[in-house]
Design a protein around this motif. Structure first.
Motif, PDB file in Angstrom:
ATOM      1  N   LEU A 116       8.702   0.164 -18.851  1.00 21.31           N
ATOM      2  CA  LEU A 116       8.062   0.988 -17.821  1.00 21.31           C
ATOM      3  C   LEU A 116       6.576   1.189 -18.138  1.00 21.31           C
ATOM      4  N   ARG A 117       6.277   1.357 -19.428  1.00 20.39           N
ATOM      5  CA  ARG A 117       4.858   1.510 -19.818  1.00 20.39           C
ATOM      6  C   ARG A 117       4.078   0.233 -19.520  1.00 20.39           C
ATOM      7  N   ASP A 118       4.739  -0.924 -19.670  1.00 23.46           N
ATOM      8  CA  ASP A 118       4.073  -2.196 -19.333  1.00 23.46           C
ATOM      9  C   ASP A 118       3.759  -2.253 -17.841  1.00 23.46           C
ATOM     10  N   ILE A 119       4.669  -1.728 -17.036  1.00 24.39           N
ATOM     11  CA  ILE A 119       4.438  -1.707 -15.580  1.00 24.39           C
ATOM     12  C   ILE A 119       3.274  -0.767 -15.251  1.00 24.39           C
ATOM     13  N   VAL A 120       3.248   0.405 -15.893  1.00 19.51           N
ATOM     14  CA  VAL A 120       2.130   1.343 -15.694  1.00 19.51           C
ATOM     15  C   VAL A 120       0.812   0.647 -16.033  1.00 19.51           C
ATOM     16  N   ASN A 121       0.824  -0.102 -17.107  1.00 16.09           N
ATOM     17  CA  ASN A 121      -0.384  -0.795 -17.547  1.00 16.09           C
ATOM     18  C   ASN A 121      -0.844  -1.807 -16.503  1.00 16.09           C
ATOM     19  N   TYR A 122       0.107  -2.462 -15.869  1.00 18.21           N
ATOM     20  CA  TYR A 122      -0.199  -3.494 -14.882  1.00 18.21           C
ATOM     21  C   TYR A 122      -0.731  -2.891 -13.570  1.00 18.21           C
ATOM     22  N   LEU A 123      -0.186  -1.753 -13.168  1.00 19.24           N
ATOM     23  CA  LEU A 123      -0.502  -1.191 -11.841  1.00 19.24           C
ATOM     24  C   LEU A 123      -1.902  -0.592 -11.788  1.00 19.24           C
ATOM     25  N   PRO A 124      -2.577  -0.772 -10.645  1.00 16.99           N
ATOM     26  CA  PRO A 124      -3.866  -0.073 -10.495  1.00 16.99           C
ATOM     27  C   PRO A 124      -3.634   1.431 -10.380  1.00 16.99           C
ATOM     28  N   LEU A 125      -4.528   2.206 -10.991  1.00 17.67           N
ATOM     29  CA  LEU A 125      -4.356   3.665 -11.005  1.00 17.67           C
ATOM     30  C   LEU A 125      -4.332   4.260  -9.599  1.00 17.67           C
ATOM     31  N   ASP A 126      -4.966   3.594  -8.643  1.00 17.38           N
ATOM     32  CA  ASP A 126      -5.025   4.187  -7.303  1.00 17.38           C
ATOM     33  C   ASP A 126      -3.724   4.050  -6.502  1.00 17.38           C
ATOM     34  N   ARG A 127      -2.659   3.524  -7.132  1.00 13.56           N
ATOM     35  CA  ARG A 127      -1.326   3.466  -6.489  1.00 13.56           C
ATOM     36  C   ARG A 127      -0.327   4.394  -7.179  1.00 13.56           C
ATOM     37  N   GLU A 162       0.788  -1.234   0.000  1.00  7.53           N
ATOM     38  CA  GLU A 162       0.000   0.000   0.000  1.00  7.53           C
ATOM     39  C   GLU A 162       0.819   1.283   0.000  1.00  7.53           C
ATOM     40  N   MET A 163       1.979   1.189  -0.653  1.00  2.00           N
ATOM     41  CA  MET A 163       2.742   2.411  -0.874  1.00  2.00           C
ATOM     42  C   MET A 163       2.459   2.866  -2.312  1.00  2.00           C
ATOM     43  N   TYR A 164       3.028   4.015  -2.671  1.00  2.00           N
ATOM     44  CA  TYR A 164       2.738   4.599  -3.981  1.00  2.00           C
ATOM     45  C   TYR A 164       3.971   4.598  -4.890  1.00  2.00           C
ATOM     46  N   ILE A 165       3.693   4.690  -6.195  1.00  2.00           N
ATOM     47  CA  ILE A 165       4.773   4.732  -7.194  1.00  2.00           C
ATOM     48  C   ILE A 165       4.602   5.993  -8.038  1.00  2.00           C
ATOM     49  N   GLY A 166       5.678   6.772  -8.143  1.00  2.00           N
ATOM     50  CA  GLY A 166       5.634   8.014  -8.919  1.00  2.00           C
ATOM     51  C   GLY A 166       6.270   7.822 -10.289  1.00  2.00           C
ATOM     52  N   PHE A 167       5.583   8.310 -11.325  1.00  2.00           N
ATOM     53  CA  PHE A 167       6.125   8.231 -12.679  1.00  2.00           C
ATOM     54  C   PHE A 167       6.363   9.631 -13.241  1.00  2.00           C
ATOM     55  N   THR A 168       7.483   9.741 -13.972  1.00  2.00           N
ATOM     56  CA  THR A 168       7.877  11.008 -14.596  1.00  2.00           C
ATOM     57  C   THR A 168       7.703  10.929 -16.115  1.00  2.00           C
ATOM     58  N   GLY A 169       8.205  11.955 -16.793  1.00  2.00           N
ATOM     59  CA  GLY A 169       8.196  11.994 -18.255  1.00  2.00           C
ATOM     60  C   GLY A 169       8.965  10.850 -18.909  1.00  2.00           C
ATOM     61  N   ILE A 170       9.725  10.094 -18.138  1.00  2.00           N
ATOM     62  CA  ILE A 170      10.453   8.951 -18.709  1.00  2.00           C
ATOM     63  C   ILE A 170       9.482   8.004 -19.418  1.00  2.00           C
ATOM     64  N   ILE A 171       8.261   7.881 -18.894  1.00  2.00           N
ATOM     65  CA  ILE A 171       7.311   6.945 -19.516  1.00  2.00           C
ATOM     66  C   ILE A 171       6.879   7.388 -20.921  1.00  2.00           C
ATOM     67  N   THR A 172       7.247   8.617 -21.305  1.00  2.00           N
ATOM     68  CA  THR A 172       6.917   9.079 -22.667  1.00  2.00           C
ATOM     69  C   THR A 172       8.061   8.829 -23.651  1.00  2.00           C
ATOM     70  N   TYR A 173       9.191   8.326 -23.155  1.00  2.00           N
ATOM     71  CA  TYR A 173      10.348   8.144 -24.033  1.00  2.00           C
ATOM     72  C   TYR A 173      10.196   6.873 -24.875  1.00  2.00           C
ATOM     73  N   PRO A 174      10.638   6.920 -26.133  1.00  2.00           N
ATOM     74  CA  PRO A 174      10.457   5.757 -27.021  1.00  2.00           C
ATOM     75  C   PRO A 174      11.034   4.459 -26.444  1.00  2.00           C
ATOM     76  N   ASN A 175      12.149   4.549 -25.710  1.00  2.00           N
ATOM     77  CA  ASN A 175      12.793   3.305 -25.245  1.00  2.00           C
ATOM     78  C   ASN A 175      12.271   2.818 -23.893  1.00  2.00           C
ATOM     79  N   ALA A 176      11.132   3.348 -23.442  1.00  2.00           N
ATOM     80  CA  ALA A 176      10.666   3.014 -22.086  1.00  2.00           C
ATOM     81  C   ALA A 176       9.469   2.056 -22.075  1.00  2.00           C
ATOM     82  N   GLN A 177       9.434   1.161 -23.051  1.00  2.00           N
ATOM     83  CA  GLN A 177       8.282   0.251 -23.137  1.00  2.00           C
ATOM     84  C   GLN A 177       8.119  -0.605 -21.879  1.00  2.00           C
TER      85      GLN A 177
END
Ligand SMILES: [Zn+2]
Length: 268
Positions: free
Chosen positions: A200-211, A183-198
């Motif tokens: 990280l985007r997969d992890i974002v997709n997996y995580l519930p938005l409320d974290r 029940e801790m939180y994860i912060g994401f930056t602009g790195i998730i918009t970079y072409p080579n960060a797929q």
């Protein structure tokens, strides 16, 4: 409300145009948490809370632990009710401390000093009943130094203080799972918009938005659309937009939920 949960308008990069950058935030009616990395920048972060919807976090970044001491009582002195967190603190296996020789490997001495200072931050956070803003970065080439998130997590567990956000997350799915399962939180930056960060985007997709929390880490890490420019809090919208795209949600939904998450964690 849009919130940038991790910015450094308290850094030198904004010395000459702070008023303009703040004004652009005010036009968007957004909130910003400025995060201290040393005593002086912690003080400056508190100073910037004179603007409405601007908050601060107090801390000594792990890469600065040999530059100055972390004096708990001094940090307590600059605490106000607009200080919402303690940090950034944690462990950094990537940079050798600035005061050590350049390119020197991270030594056990460096790590034990970082741990000692990190534990002082936990003590202060407990005392003030505040969440931690956690920084973790693995070594780029040493295979024995790839466990930073678990190492941080273990220290938090030892102190029974699983309260905070792992900012600018760049770890694995397994590490992300450990964080959200507790029940801790994860912060994401602009790195998730970079072409080579797929990954990280997969992890974002997996995580519930409320974290998830959104952040810029300004002046660093401008999102792809503004890459090369000085990052600033208003660009956090690009992070929200990327999350909306990954999760197939509306931008409003991402902005609203990440705001609710921040309100809950930082007791805004
Ligand atoms: Zn930062």
């Amino acid at each position: 409300m849009l919130i940038d949960t991790h910015a450094h308008l308290n850094f030198k990069a904004f010395e000459d145009n702070l008023d303009e950058v703040v004004k652009r935030c005010e036009e968007l009616k957004m909130s910003v948490i400025n995060v201290g990395a040393q005593y002086e920048t912690s003080k400056k972060a508190v100073e910037i809370t004179k603007y409405k919807n601007f908050y601060a976090s107090l801390g000594l970044h792990p890469i600065h632990v040999f530059d100055e001491d972390f004096v708990l009582d001094e940090y307590k002195k600059i605490y106000t009710d607009k200080v919402l967190a303690i940090g950034e603190t944690g462990l950094d296996y990537f940079h050798s401390p600035k005061s050590e020789e350049n390119n020197k490997p991270i030594t056990p001495k460096v790590i034990s000093k970082q741990i000692e200072v990190f534990e002082e931050h936990i003590k202060l956070a407990k005392e003030l009943d505040l969440p931690l803003i956690l920084h973790g970065r693995n070594s780029k080439d040493d295979f024995t130094l790839q466990t930073v998130y678990f190492d941080i997590f273990k220290i938090l567990e030892n102190h029974k203080y699983l309260n905070g956000v792992f900012h600018c997350f760049s770890g694995s799915l397994m590490e992300a799972k450990t964080i959200i399962d507790n029940e801790m939180y994860i912060g994401f930056t602009g790195i998730i918009t970079y072409p080579n960060a797929q990954d990280l985007r997969d992890i974002v997709n997996y995580l519930p938005l409320d974290r998830i929390l959104i952040e810029t880490d300004s002046p660093y890490l401008a999102p792809q659309k503004y890459r090369g420019k000085t990052n600033e809090p208003i660009y956090v919208e690009e992070v929200a937009r990327q999350i909306a795209e990954i999760k197939n949600l509306s931008l409003e939904k991402v902005i609203d939920t990440t705001w609710e998450n921040a309100k809950k964690l930082f007791k805004i």
